[in-house]
Design a protein around this motif. Structure first.
Motif, PDB file in Angstrom:
ATOM      1  N   UNK A  26      -9.475   3.417  -9.405  1.00 40.93           N
ATOM      2  CA  UNK A  26      -9.751   3.122  -8.000  1.00 40.93           C
ATOM      3  C   UNK A  26      -8.456   2.720  -7.322  1.00 40.93           C
ATOM      4  N   UNK A  27      -8.162   3.341  -6.226  1.00 41.24           N
ATOM      5  CA  UNK A  27      -6.984   2.988  -5.456  1.00 41.24           C
ATOM      6  C   UNK A  27      -7.434   2.478  -4.088  1.00 41.24           C
ATOM      7  N   UNK A  28      -7.131   1.247  -3.751  1.00 42.84           N
ATOM      8  CA  UNK A  28      -7.608   0.687  -2.486  1.00 42.84           C
ATOM      9  C   UNK A  28      -6.858   1.203  -1.266  1.00 42.84           C
ATOM     10  N   UNK A  29      -5.816   1.985  -1.449  1.00 41.42           N
ATOM     11  CA  UNK A  29      -5.039   2.485  -0.314  1.00 41.42           C
ATOM     12  C   UNK A  29      -5.861   3.508   0.469  1.00 41.42           C
ATOM     13  N   UNK A  30      -5.751   3.440   1.792  1.00 37.36           N
ATOM     14  CA  UNK A  30      -6.442   4.413   2.639  1.00 37.36           C
ATOM     15  C   UNK A  30      -5.758   5.770   2.512  1.00 37.36           C
ATOM     16  N   UNK A  31      -6.519   6.829   2.287  1.00 36.70           N
ATOM     17  CA  UNK A  31      -5.887   8.143   2.173  1.00 36.70           C
ATOM     18  C   UNK A  31      -5.426   8.664   3.537  1.00 36.70           C
ATOM     19  N   UNK A  32      -4.238   9.198   3.571  1.00 35.76           N
ATOM     20  CA  UNK A  32      -3.700   9.783   4.793  1.00 35.76           C
ATOM     21  C   UNK A  32      -3.704  11.303   4.650  1.00 35.76           C
ATOM     22  N   UNK A  33      -3.677  11.989   5.766  1.00 39.73           N
ATOM     23  CA  UNK A  33      -3.565  13.442   5.733  1.00 39.73           C
ATOM     24  C   UNK A  33      -2.458  13.870   6.688  1.00 39.73           C
TER      25      UNK A  33
END
Length: 173
Positions: free
Chosen positions: A33-40
């Motif tokens: 689990x990665x708490x970082x918000x995914x960017x596009x």
């Protein structure tokens, strides 16, 4: 022969089920689990005339109303590279003069706060002297794990046992 198949299935299915309950076999596991918000990232190149400098536009977005900040590195044909600051507003990078034909532009975003946002990259192939070609990023499905091997073997054994019992019951009726 069928009698032995039914008896063997009746023994193997419970044994496989017990082994699955004990935990013997390969465990199922999910991705970290990665708490970082995914960017596009979205790279676009407007139609360019031969001899003019190419303009590369880069927009980084994230779900919600938060704007990511960081650095964007833009490359054109591996021969031109420029690093610019991204402050939540789309950036335009003035690239090199290109000859007629197919070219590739790519952008890589590195956020200031890697715990809050993840990085992204995108690439687009475009033509100079013709209409712009489409592009896009890459994507894939995450590894969500799977059922335990013991439960799969127990299910196969139970199906075989049920089939054998149905076969035996039909012969006597």
């Amino acid at each position: 022969m069928r009698r032995y198949l039914v008896l063997g299935s009746a023994v193997v299915a419970p044994l496989a089920f017990l082994l699955a309950l004990v935990g013997w076999g390969s465990p199922a596991s999910a991705d970290d689990y990665t708490p970082a918000l995914p960017t596009s990232c979205r790279v676009s190149v407007p139609a360019t005339v031969v001899g003019d400098r190419v303009v590369v536009r880069v927009r980084v977005s994230v779900a919600g109303n938060v704007q990511p900040t960081g650095n964007v590195t833009v490359e054109v044909d591996k021969s031109f590279s420029k690093k610019v600051r991204y402050d939540g507003v789309a950036v335009e990078v003035l690239g090199p003069r290109l000859s007629r034909g197919e070219h590739k532009a790519s952008a890589t975003f590195v956020p200031d706060d890697v715990k809050k946002f993840s990085g992204c990259r995108d690439a687009v192939t475009f033509s100079v002297g013709a209409e712009q070609a489409g592009g896009g990023g890459t994507g894939g499905l995450p590894n969500t794990g799977g059922p335990h091997l013991g439960f799969l073997l127990a299910g196969v054994g139970l199906v075989a046992t049920g089939g054998g019992l149905v076969e035996r019951g039909r012969r006597r009726a």
